[in-house]
Design a protein around this motif. Structure first.
Motif, mmCIF file in Angstrom:
data_model
loop_
_atom_site.group_PDB
_atom_site.id
_atom_site.type_symbol
_atom_site.label_atom_id
_atom_site.label_comp_id
_atom_site.label_asym_id
_atom_site.label_seq_id
_atom_site.Cartn_x
_atom_site.Cartn_y
_atom_site.Cartn_z
ATOM 1 N N THR A 66 -7.998 -3.094 -2.944
ATOM 2 C CA THR A 66 -7.372 -1.627 -2.395
ATOM 3 C C THR A 66 -8.501 -0.462 -3.779
ATOM 4 O O THR A 66 -8.525 -0.562 -4.679
ATOM 5 C CB THR A 66 -6.319 -1.596 -3.043
ATOM 6 O OG1 THR A 66 -5.730 -2.764 -2.326
ATOM 7 C CG2 THR A 66 -5.082 -0.597 -2.571
ATOM 8 N N ARG A 85 -3.156 3.697 4.986
ATOM 9 C CA ARG A 85 -1.856 3.926 5.015
ATOM 10 C C ARG A 85 -1.999 5.628 4.568
ATOM 11 O O ARG A 85 -2.302 6.015 3.413
ATOM 12 C CB ARG A 85 -1.392 3.806 3.597
ATOM 13 C CG ARG A 85 0.458 4.069 4.072
ATOM 14 C CD ARG A 85 1.340 3.000 3.100
ATOM 15 N NE ARG A 85 2.432 3.515 2.801
ATOM 16 C CZ ARG A 85 3.081 2.958 3.196
ATOM 17 N NH1 ARG A 85 2.948 1.673 4.066
ATOM 18 N NH2 ARG A 85 4.747 3.377 3.285
ATOM 19 N N MET A 89 0.687 -1.129 -0.085
ATOM 20 C CA MET A 89 0.245 -0.418 0.432
ATOM 21 C C MET A 89 0.674 1.035 -0.047
ATOM 22 O O MET A 89 2.007 1.350 1.005
ATOM 23 C CB MET A 89 -0.855 -0.243 1.406
ATOM 24 C CG MET A 89 -2.168 -1.048 0.948
ATOM 25 S SD MET A 89 -3.002 -1.217 2.847
ATOM 26 C CE MET A 89 -3.676 0.325 2.525
ATOM 27 N N GLU A 144 0.902 2.831 8.443
ATOM 28 C CA GLU A 144 -1.019 1.802 8.191
ATOM 29 C C GLU A 144 -1.637 0.941 9.433
ATOM 30 O O GLU A 144 -0.894 0.492 10.681
ATOM 31 C CB GLU A 144 -0.190 0.584 7.374
ATOM 32 C CG GLU A 144 -1.474 -0.705 6.768
ATOM 33 C CD GLU A 144 -1.565 -1.802 6.003
ATOM 34 O OE1 GLU A 144 -1.926 -2.152 6.016
ATOM 35 O OE2 GLU A 144 0.401 -1.804 5.851
ATOM 36 N N GLN A 163 -4.276 5.357 -0.072
ATOM 37 C CA GLN A 163 -4.927 3.924 -0.280
ATOM 38 C C GLN A 163 -5.634 3.535 1.004
ATOM 39 O O GLN A 163 -5.399 3.760 2.284
ATOM 40 C CB GLN A 163 -3.446 3.151 -0.441
ATOM 41 C CG GLN A 163 -3.517 3.433 -1.993
ATOM 42 C CD GLN A 163 -2.638 2.164 -2.995
ATOM 43 O OE1 GLN A 163 -1.937 1.628 -1.882
ATOM 44 N NE2 GLN A 163 -2.231 2.283 -3.839
ATOM 45 N N TRP A 164 -6.755 3.066 0.635
ATOM 46 C CA TRP A 164 -7.341 1.599 2.041
ATOM 47 C C TRP A 164 -7.609 0.474 0.939
ATOM 48 O O TRP A 164 -7.848 0.330 0.018
ATOM 49 C CB TRP A 164 -8.831 3.047 1.533
ATOM 50 C CG TRP A 164 -9.006 3.883 2.016
ATOM 51 C CD1 TRP A 164 -8.252 5.309 2.084
ATOM 52 C CD2 TRP A 164 -9.272 4.406 3.962
ATOM 53 N NE1 TRP A 164 -8.307 6.097 2.710
ATOM 54 C CE2 TRP A 164 -8.550 5.394 3.839
ATOM 55 C CE3 TRP A 164 -9.402 3.280 5.089
ATOM 56 C CZ2 TRP A 164 -8.997 6.456 5.082
ATOM 57 C CZ3 TRP A 164 -10.545 4.202 5.945
ATOM 58 C CH2 TRP A 164 -9.842 5.588 6.166
ATOM 59 N N LYS A 165 -8.490 -0.443 1.786
ATOM 60 C CA LYS A 165 -8.087 -1.864 1.889
ATOM 61 C C LYS A 165 -9.168 -2.604 2.606
ATOM 62 O O LYS A 165 -9.014 -2.793 3.524
ATOM 63 C CB LYS A 165 -6.628 -2.695 1.586
ATOM 64 C CG LYS A 165 -6.169 -4.479 0.983
ATOM 65 C CD LYS A 165 -5.361 -4.725 1.113
ATOM 66 C CE LYS A 165 -4.700 -4.752 2.729
ATOM 67 N NZ LYS A 165 -3.246 -5.465 1.997
ATOM 68 N N GLU A 180 -9.544 -8.994 -1.182
ATOM 69 C CA GLU A 180 -8.499 -8.212 -1.006
ATOM 70 C C GLU A 180 -8.576 -7.339 -1.884
ATOM 71 O O GLU A 180 -8.367 -7.541 -2.870
ATOM 72 C CB GLU A 180 -7.769 -8.838 -0.747
ATOM 73 C CG GLU A 180 -6.160 -7.251 -0.205
ATOM 74 C CD GLU A 180 -5.334 -7.661 -0.233
ATOM 75 O OE1 GLU A 180 -4.181 -7.842 -0.434
ATOM 76 O OE2 GLU A 180 -5.086 -8.921 0.382
ATOM 77 N N HIS A 186 -8.027 -1.576 5.932
ATOM 78 C CA HIS A 186 -6.402 -0.772 6.546
ATOM 79 C C HIS A 186 -6.706 0.250 5.588
ATOM 80 O O HIS A 186 -7.276 0.796 4.169
ATOM 81 C CB HIS A 186 -5.700 -2.235 5.229
ATOM 82 C CG HIS A 186 -5.389 -3.177 5.802
ATOM 83 N ND1 HIS A 186 -4.684 -3.452 6.983
ATOM 84 C CD2 HIS A 186 -6.353 -4.034 6.081
ATOM 85 C CE1 HIS A 186 -4.470 -4.712 6.724
ATOM 86 N NE2 HIS A 186 -5.698 -5.624 6.664
ATOM 87 N N THR A 198 -6.375 5.729 -4.556
ATOM 88 C CA THR A 198 -6.119 6.760 -4.675
ATOM 89 C C THR A 198 -6.056 7.446 -6.309
ATOM 90 O O THR A 198 -6.761 6.060 -7.244
ATOM 91 C CB THR A 198 -4.247 6.131 -4.978
ATOM 92 O OG1 THR A 198 -4.099 5.121 -5.498
ATOM 93 C CG2 THR A 198 -3.128 6.079 -3.097
#
Length: 297
Positions: A16, A105, A1, A110, A5-7, A14, A103, A19
């Motif tokens: 992502t 960052r 990441m 993170e 970014q988010w996930k 998974e 998640h 951005t």
């Protein structure tokens, strides 16, 4: 990441986003929201002011204003369908107590929250002309805290005391198997208290795990059973788990004595982790893991 970014992560998925280089991106800064407080305040009887009770904090709701841009209408609709499937989170929502990970960052670090995707509201009004879809989405968190992406942990085996033979005076029944114990120092580095996960691996009889800090703070778990060489018990104190399972299935909470799971958090600081029990092979071991916890993103 990378930063921004988010996930979303859960079994089998998974995804992502966030951005501008990704198919789904944040049109505005995600709204972390505020925390609802459940308070027990009461007005002072026959006096001015109020008397404060116990305050409880609810979970966060993180809201996203997302855009999906593609070269064609078909590609935009396909990406919107992929995001919608991710947000349905069927493996999570159909299992009581199950949670997904979200998640994020920023500034090179993170953080993770636990919860479930909830609101998902797409808008396809501009997809035919410009291949553009907007989505309003929410993620409901179990609490108002943020966690490190990886666990800190310590693992060590039980070591029988040196020596052998029978101890006098002798009493029936005779035994050459003695209880064993071992301990190890740890340091919990975290902004907020952490909720540990204790894994006890056999063979061992009546294992006792202690975590002792300054002033006697810590926890104790005594499991009143015997584990074979291929068995383990996992005591999970995390608020969204709160369980004691044998080999990942059978509930053995009734066999665990000591600290209540809801009171088993560890404040930042130094501790001594101990394992005691009867193990004639000297191969039993314990693993204590925890995630550093933070008050903000």
């Amino acid at each position: 990441m990378i930063d921004g970014q988010w996930k979303v992560v859960y079994p089998g998925t998974e995804y992502t986003f966030g951005t501008p280089d990704l198919p789904a991106f944040n049109r505005t800064t995600p709204d972390i929201g505020d925390v609802d407080l459940r308070v027990a305040d009461v007005d002072r009887p026959r006096a001015d002011g109020r008397a404060f009770g116990v305050d409880f904090r609810s979970g966060l709701t993180i809201s996203f204003d997302l855009g999906i841009r593609a070269r064609t209408e078909r590609e935009a609709r396909d990406e919107a369908a992929l995001l919608a499937t991710t947000w349905r989170a069927d493996p999570v929502r159909l299992t009581p107590g199950a949670v997904a990970e979200l998640h994020a960052r920023y500034a090179g670090r993170e953080r993770v929250v636990f919860g479930r995707p909830r609101r998902f509201a797409p808008n396809f009004s501009d997809v035919r002309v410009n291949g553009f879809v907007t989505v309003q989405a929410d993620f409901a968190c179990v609490d108002d805290l943020f966690y490190a992406p990886e666990d800190d942990s310590v693992q060590f085996g039980i070591v029988p005391p040196l020596g052998g033979g029978l101890l006098a005076p002798l009493a029936s029944p005779l035994s050459t198997t003695l209880s064993s114990d071992r301990s190890q120092a740890i340091r919990v580095r975290s902004e907020m208290p952490v909720w540990p996960v204790v894994e006890i691996f056999g063979p061992v009889t009546t294992p006792v795990v202690t975590v002792v800090g300054a002033g006697g703070a810590g926890l104790t778990f005594e499991v009143r059973t015997s584990l074979l060489y291929d068995e383990k018990i996992v005591i999970d104190t995390r608020p969204w788990k709160r369980s004691a399972l044998r080999n990942g299935g059978a509930n053995v909470a009734g066999l665990v004595r000591g600290t209540r799971l809801g009171k088993a958090s560890l404040a930042p600081g130094d501790y001594e982790v101990g394992l005691k029990g009867t193990d004639p092979t000297g191969t039993a071991r314990v693993r204590l893991s925890w995630r550093p916890t933070y008050a903000s993103l």
